[in-house]
Design a protein around this motif. Structure first.
Motif, PDB file in Angstrom:
ATOM      1  N   TYR A  37     -85.082  10.111  33.984  1.00 12.84           N
ATOM      2  CA  TYR A  37     -85.032   9.875  35.418  1.00 12.84           C
ATOM      3  C   TYR A  37     -86.401   9.383  35.864  1.00 12.84           C
ATOM      4  CZ  TYR A  37     -80.642  12.481  36.193  1.00 12.84           C
ATOM      5  OH  TYR A  37     -79.333  12.913  36.210  1.00 12.84           O
ATOM      6  N   ARG A  38     -86.435   8.843  37.074  1.00 12.03           N
ATOM      7  CA  ARG A  38     -87.715   8.544  37.694  1.00 12.03           C
ATOM      8  C   ARG A  38     -87.620   8.857  39.177  1.00 12.03           C
ATOM      9  NH1 ARG A  38     -88.030   1.904  37.135  1.00 12.03           N
ATOM     10  NH2 ARG A  38     -86.361   1.396  38.635  1.00 12.03           N
ATOM     11  N   GLN A  39     -88.777   9.116  39.750  1.00  7.31           N
ATOM     12  CA  GLN A  39     -88.799   9.511  41.151  1.00  7.31           C
ATOM     13  C   GLN A  39     -90.045   8.997  41.831  1.00  7.31           C
ATOM     14  OE1 GLN A  39     -88.748  13.759  41.899  1.00  7.31           O
ATOM     15  NE2 GLN A  39     -87.746  13.445  43.877  1.00  7.31           N
ATOM     16  N   GLU A  44     -85.251  10.297  46.233  1.00 10.30           N
ATOM     17  CA  GLU A  44     -84.502  11.094  45.276  1.00 10.30           C
ATOM     18  C   GLU A  44     -84.740  10.577  43.854  1.00 10.30           C
ATOM     19  OE1 GLU A  44     -80.693  12.342  48.092  1.00 10.30           O
ATOM     20  OE2 GLU A  44     -80.398  11.302  46.187  1.00 10.30           O
ATOM     21  N   ARG A  45     -84.524  11.476  42.909  1.00  9.88           N
ATOM     22  CA  ARG A  45     -84.644  11.065  41.519  1.00  9.88           C
ATOM     23  C   ARG A  45     -83.528  10.092  41.171  1.00  9.88           C
ATOM     24  NH1 ARG A  45     -86.850  16.287  38.027  1.00  9.88           N
ATOM     25  NH2 ARG A  45     -88.837  16.359  39.137  1.00  9.88           N
ATOM     26  N   GLU A  46     -83.907   9.081  40.404  1.00  6.84           N
ATOM     27  CA  GLU A  46     -82.980   8.035  39.996  1.00  6.84           C
ATOM     28  C   GLU A  46     -82.746   8.142  38.492  1.00  6.84           C
ATOM     29  OE1 GLU A  46     -82.873   3.110  39.792  1.00  6.84           O
ATOM     30  OE2 GLU A  46     -84.774   4.181  40.033  1.00  6.84           O
ATOM     31  N   TYR A  93     -91.885   9.489  35.642  1.00  6.36           N
ATOM     32  CA  TYR A  93     -90.678   9.501  34.812  1.00  6.36           C
ATOM     33  C   TYR A  93     -90.487  10.898  34.226  1.00  6.36           C
ATOM     34  CZ  TYR A  93     -90.444   4.468  35.222  1.00  6.36           C
ATOM     35  OH  TYR A  93     -90.325   3.200  35.733  1.00  6.36           O
ATOM     36  N   TYR A  94     -89.231  11.355  34.250  1.00  5.88           N
ATOM     37  CA  TYR A  94     -88.901  12.699  33.817  1.00  5.88           C
ATOM     38  C   TYR A  94     -87.801  12.676  32.766  1.00  5.88           C
ATOM     39  CZ  TYR A  94     -91.344  14.047  38.087  1.00  5.88           C
ATOM     40  OH  TYR A  94     -92.277  14.211  39.080  1.00  5.88           O
ATOM     41  N   HIS A  96     -84.752  14.741  30.943  1.00  2.00           N
ATOM     42  CA  HIS A  96     -83.791  15.746  31.418  1.00  2.00           C
ATOM     43  C   HIS A  96     -82.691  15.956  30.390  1.00  2.00           C
ATOM     44  CE1 HIS A  96     -79.797  16.509  33.249  1.00  2.00           C
ATOM     45  NE2 HIS A  96     -80.467  17.464  33.890  1.00  2.00           N
ATOM     46  N   TRP A 105     -85.948  20.162  32.805  1.00  2.00           N
ATOM     47  CA  TRP A 105     -86.765  18.987  33.123  1.00  2.00           C
ATOM     48  C   TRP A 105     -88.139  19.107  32.463  1.00  2.00           C
ATOM     49  CZ3 TRP A 105     -84.648  15.080  36.006  1.00  2.00           C
ATOM     50  CH2 TRP A 105     -83.503  15.384  36.748  1.00  2.00           C
ATOM     51  N   GLY A 108     -92.997  15.505  33.660  1.00  2.00           N
ATOM     52  CA  GLY A 108     -93.133  14.147  34.172  1.00  2.00           C
ATOM     53  C   GLY A 108     -94.353  13.435  33.612  1.00  2.00           C
TER      54      GLY A 108
END
Length: 115
Positions: A37-39, A44-46, A93-94, A96, A105, A108
């Motif tokens: 994911y990225r935020q 919101e996280r995408e 960037y995360y 998950h 999670w 990041g």
């Protein structure tokens, strides 16, 4: 309990490349899907990319053709290969996973695309 540790972020010029890594504390071969994911701040996280245990991948439209997700079960690591980076890719960037209905999670890793 699953611990995820991301690495590989940094500063890169537009059009450049980076490879993010996510090292898991458990056997990822037992995990059906692993995600990146990225935020951006205030958003919101995408969901950026997903890879299943069967190797099936899926990508957000914004990164298709530029990013590639892969997994190395022997190293319990998932990668995000990012090419042709754009300034709008500048976010955290995360990594998950969901295991036994629990979301885990990483902390990041920041990617900054700038000249």
């Amino acid at each position: 309990q699953v611990q995820l540790v991301e690495s590989g972020g940094g500063l890169v010029q537009p059009g450049g490349s980076l490879r993010l890594s996510c090292a898991a504390s458990t056997r990822i071969s037992l995990i059906n899907a692993m995600n990146w994911y990225r935020q951006a701040p205030g958003k919101e996280r995408e969901l950026v990319a997903t890879i299943t245990s069967a190797g099936t991948t899926n990508y957000a439209d914004s990164v298709k053709g530029r990013f590639t997700i892969s997994r190395d079960n022997a190293r319990n690591t998932v990668y995000l290969h990012m090419n042709n980076l754009k300034p709008e890719d500048t976010v955290a960037y995360y990594c998950h996973v969901r295991r036994n209905w629990v979301d885990y999670w990483g902390q990041g890793t920041q990617v900054t695309v700038s000249s």
